[in-house]
Design a protein around this motif. Structure first.
Motif, PDB file in Angstrom:
ATOM      1  N   ASP A   1      -1.679   2.678  14.426  1.00  0.00           N
ATOM      2  CA  ASP A   1      -1.660   4.084  14.030  1.00  0.00           C
ATOM      3  C   ASP A   1      -0.232   4.596  13.846  1.00  0.00           C
TER       4      ASP A   1
ATOM      5  N   TRP B   1      -4.083  -3.905  13.570  1.00  0.00           N
ATOM      6  CA  TRP B   1      -3.993  -2.526  13.092  1.00  0.00           C
ATOM      7  C   TRP B   1      -2.973  -1.742  13.917  1.00  0.00           C
TER       8      TRP B   1
ATOM      9  N   ARG C   1      -5.053   4.918   9.666  1.00  0.00           N
ATOM     10  CA  ARG C   1      -4.722   3.658  10.350  1.00  0.00           C
ATOM     11  C   ARG C   1      -4.307   2.600   9.320  1.00  0.00           C
ATOM     12  N   PHE C   2      -3.257   1.853   9.659  1.00  0.00           N
ATOM     13  CA  PHE C   2      -2.815   0.711   8.855  1.00  0.00           C
ATOM     14  C   PHE C   2      -3.499  -0.560   9.349  1.00  0.00           C
TER      15      PHE C   2
ATOM     16  N   CYS D   1       0.859  -1.185   0.000  1.00  0.00           N
ATOM     17  CA  CYS D   1       0.000   0.000   0.000  1.00  0.00           C
ATOM     18  C   CYS D   1       0.894   1.234   0.000  1.00  0.00           C
TER      19      CYS D   1
ATOM     20  N   ARG E   1      -3.330  -2.543   4.136  1.00  0.00           N
ATOM     21  CA  ARG E   1      -4.137  -1.442   3.642  1.00  0.00           C
ATOM     22  C   ARG E   1      -4.109  -0.290   4.650  1.00  0.00           C
ATOM     23  N   TYR E   2      -4.496   0.907   4.171  1.00  0.00           N
ATOM     24  CA  TYR E   2      -4.471   2.115   4.992  1.00  0.00           C
ATOM     25  C   TYR E   2      -5.797   2.833   4.819  1.00  0.00           C
ATOM     26  N   ASN E   3      -6.397   3.263   5.928  1.00  0.00           N
ATOM     27  CA  ASN E   3      -7.678   3.951   5.850  1.00  0.00           C
ATOM     28  C   ASN E   3      -7.849   4.852   7.064  1.00  0.00           C
TER      29      ASN E   3
ATOM     30  N   ILE F   1       3.209   3.135  12.124  1.00  0.00           N
ATOM     31  CA  ILE F   1       3.777   2.059  11.329  1.00  0.00           C
ATOM     32  C   ILE F   1       5.094   1.553  11.902  1.00  0.00           C
TER      33      ILE F   1
ATOM     34  N   VAL G   1       1.228   5.354   1.233  1.00  0.00           N
ATOM     35  CA  VAL G   1       0.744   6.442   2.085  1.00  0.00           C
ATOM     36  C   VAL G   1       1.678   7.623   1.876  1.00  0.00           C
TER      37      VAL G   1
END
Length: 246
Positions: free
Chosen positions: A102, A100, A83-84, A18, A78-80, A104, A20
């Motif tokens: 916050d 998950w 948050r990863f 992903c 994934r990242y949304n 990385i 970012v």
């Protein structure tokens, strides 16, 4: 840019990526090994630096008495909303879960489980909803790429699991990833088995649950039936858009 394969040397199968900002993040399968799911970062998709693992505590993954080629399969990163998420399967215990973070560079959460069959799970986020997909058998007994909506906080299924694509005809349909590109939904998957017949195939639809129509020139990436090539067994794929729109 000139580079030599492999860009990450060693035992790092089933990569998922992903992006970012201007940084790419990559995770790989780790099977019976601990810590689990190695994590890398890169600015150019060629030069990668390992920055940790996603599974660093025994409470996150059950690996006792795991045989070779068991354990943690085909993760997706994934990242949304800041948050990863890393979702994967412990194939030995037959459990899908995700963790998950916050940060990385920090620790990842305790596992959140999703009650769906199969392997190779992935997450797709749209309109404040989360969709979970894997291969397997849906709630109606149909096998293929299976999808449901989940509560991202708890992993609870909000809709029944439903098969959305049955593949292009290759065996062992797996490794689904969903993308929305120019208003259409693209479902990328692997077929042919994780061996010399491996291949990347995809299908496209106007809505998230299809009807998905396979690309007429599938497979789109494979080295199948090309014995003697240095790189073989090419199958699990992930799409990424770079800083230049490629």
């Amino acid at each position: 840019m000139k580079y030599n394969n492999p860009v990450i040397k060693g035992f790092y199968p089933d990569p998922s990526v992903c992006k970012v900002g201007d940084t790419y993040y990559l995770v790989c399968s780790s099977f019976q090994y601990f810590p689990g799911v190695p994590l890398f970062e890169s600015k150019d998709l060629v030069n990668w630096k390992q920055i940790g693992h996603c599974l660093t505590r025994k409470s996150q993954v059950q690996l006792d008495k795991i045989n070779s080629s068991g354990g943690v399969f085909a993760p997706t990163i994934r990242y949304n909303n800041g948050r990863f998420y890393m979702t994967t399967t412990n194939d030995t215990t037959h459990q899908h879960f995700y963790v998950w973070t916050d940060d990385i560079y920090g620790e990842w959460s305790e596992p959140i489980y999703v009650d769906q069959s199969g392997i190779d799970p992935s997450l797709f986020f749209e309109d404040n909803k989360t969709y979970f997909m894997s291969n397997g058998i849906d709630d109606y007994g149909v096998s293929g790429i299976v999808q449901c909506e989940i509560d991202i906080e708890s992993g609870e299924k909000l809709t029944p699991s439903k098969t959305i694509w049955t593949g292009s005809g290759g065996r062992y349909l797996e490794s689904p990833h969903m993308y929305k590109i120019n208003g259409k939904y693209y479902l990328v998957a692997a077929e042919g088995g994780t061996e010399y017949g491996h291949m990347v195939t995809y299908a496209r639809a106007d809505s998230l649950y299809g009807k998905f129509e396979g690309y007429e020139n599938n497979p789109v990436l494979t080295n199948r039936n090309l014995g003697g090539y240095e790189v073989q067994g090419v199958g699990h794929g992930d799409l990424i858009q770079d800083n230049y729109g490629n």
